[in-house]
Design a protein around this motif. Structure first.
Motif, short mmCIF file in Angstrom:
data_model
loop_
_atom_site.label_atom_id
_atom_site.label_comp_id
_atom_site.label_asym_id
_atom_site.label_seq_id
_atom_site.Cartn_x
_atom_site.Cartn_y
_atom_site.Cartn_z
N PHE A 1 0.82 -1.21 0.00
CA PHE A 1 0.00 0.00 0.00
C PHE A 1 0.86 1.26 0.00
O PHE A 1 0.58 2.22 -0.73
N THR A 2 1.92 1.27 0.81
CA THR A 2 2.79 2.45 0.86
C THR A 2 3.51 2.66 -0.46
O THR A 2 3.71 3.79 -0.91
N ALA A 3 3.89 1.56 -1.12
CA ALA A 3 4.51 1.67 -2.44
C ALA A 3 3.56 2.31 -3.44
O ALA A 3 3.97 3.09 -4.31
N HIS A 4 2.27 2.01 -3.31
CA HIS A 4 1.28 2.62 -4.20
C HIS A 4 1.15 4.13 -3.92
O HIS A 4 0.85 4.90 -4.84
N LYS A 5 1.39 4.54 -2.69
CA LYS A 5 1.43 5.98 -2.41
C LYS A 5 2.53 6.65 -3.23
O LYS A 5 2.34 7.74 -3.78
N THR B 1 1.54 10.13 5.30
CA THR B 1 0.22 10.72 5.51
C THR B 1 -0.79 9.99 4.62
O THR B 1 -0.42 9.10 3.84
N ASP B 2 -2.04 10.41 4.72
CA ASP B 2 -3.09 9.77 3.90
C ASP B 2 -3.36 10.57 2.62
O ASP B 2 -4.43 10.45 2.03
N GLN B 3 -2.39 11.35 2.18
CA GLN B 3 -2.55 12.23 1.03
C GLN B 3 -3.08 11.50 -0.20
O GLN B 3 -3.93 12.03 -0.94
N ASP C 1 -4.26 8.16 -0.14
CA ASP C 1 -5.06 6.98 0.21
C ASP C 1 -6.36 6.91 -0.58
O ASP C 1 -6.76 5.83 -1.04
N TYR C 2 -7.02 8.05 -0.71
CA TYR C 2 -8.30 8.08 -1.43
C TYR C 2 -8.12 7.64 -2.88
O TYR C 2 -8.90 6.83 -3.40
N GLY C 3 -7.08 8.15 -3.52
CA GLY C 3 -6.83 7.80 -4.92
C GLY C 3 -6.54 6.32 -5.10
O GLY C 3 -7.01 5.69 -6.06
N ILE C 4 -5.75 5.76 -4.18
CA ILE C 4 -5.45 4.33 -4.23
C ILE C 4 -6.72 3.51 -4.08
O ILE C 4 -6.98 2.58 -4.86
N ASN C 5 -7.52 3.86 -3.08
CA ASN C 5 -8.76 3.12 -2.84
C ASN C 5 -9.75 3.28 -3.99
O ASN C 5 -10.52 2.36 -4.29
#
Length: 232
Positions: free
Chosen positions: A99-103, A158-160, A162-166
């Protein structure tokens, strides 16, 4: 023409598919008219970044495969990789949550460096044996790709994005995508899996041909207006 690609850093077939797709694209006369958008997908969101595993351990514990069967599968994938110009190093690969890599991938998209970052992450995971769930490793990859390390650190902690990934993951579900790599060509056609370069080339040519074909006029006259006025 837009190509959307759902992928996960931990997926060897995504790496193979990327190389085969690029080989196909490179030979096409309209390659500069193609816009590629990488989308996030997680094969195993349950993985814990604090408990990395090697590939054999992962197949044994998560998939229930005996070590011999896991080794055989890995060797088969390695042979496929060679055909795409990839020398997989599964002995060093560290299985972890991506998940962090996707950020980092979404940050790279913001800077127009999506493709470079995809390649960097695949190489780090499958060839260099880097832990792509580790913050410092990811910050280093960002810096090596030309992204400010402080900006990267902020994005990763941060969750900067997160929304885009989800959103990418939800869009995959909405499109019935359950495995990766998955390619959607101009919103019209789908290509799934690590296909050969020839398959990608044929699909791209067909989609492009239909995209640039002039519209067939099915009307029989009719009143209309244009920039020069109206006519009956």
């Amino acid at each position: 023409m837009k190509i959307e690609i759902w992928s996960d850093v931990m997926c060897p077939f995504c790496y193979i598919g990327k190389h085969n797709f690029e080989q196909a694209l490179e030979k096409l006369p309209f390659k500069n008219e193609i816009e590629v958008e990488w989308k996030s997908f997680q094969l195993d969101p349950t993985l814990d970044t604090s408990k990395p595993q090697n590939t054999i351990e992962y197949f044994k514990e998560k998939k229930g495969f005996p070590a011999e069967q896991a080794s055989q599968m890995i060797n088969q994938v390695a042979q496929m990789g060679k055909g795409a110009g990839i020398d997989f190093n599964f002995e060093k690969a560290i299985i972890t949550n991506t998940f962090t890599a996707h950020k980092l991938l979404h940050l790279a998209k913001k800077h127009g460096k999506s493709n470079e970052m995809e390649e960097a992450l695949f190489k780090a995971h499958f060839i260099d044996g880097k832990n792509v769930g580790d913050l410092e490793e990811l910050v280093s990859l960002a810096e090596n790709t030309g992204i400010d390390k402080d900006e990267a650190r902020k994005a990763l902690t941060t969750d900067q994005f997160d929304y885009g990934i989800n959103q990418d993951i939800q869009e995959a579900k909405n499109n019935g995508i359950s495995g990766v790599p998955f390619f959607i060509l101009n919103g019209k056609y789908a290509v799934s899996g690590a296909q050969l370069a020839e398959v990608f080339a044929d699909a791209l040519q067909q989609t492009y041909k239909e995209t640039v074909s002039p519209l067939k006029d099915l009307s029989q006259g009719g009143a209309s207006c244009d920039a020069d006025g109206c006519s009956m």
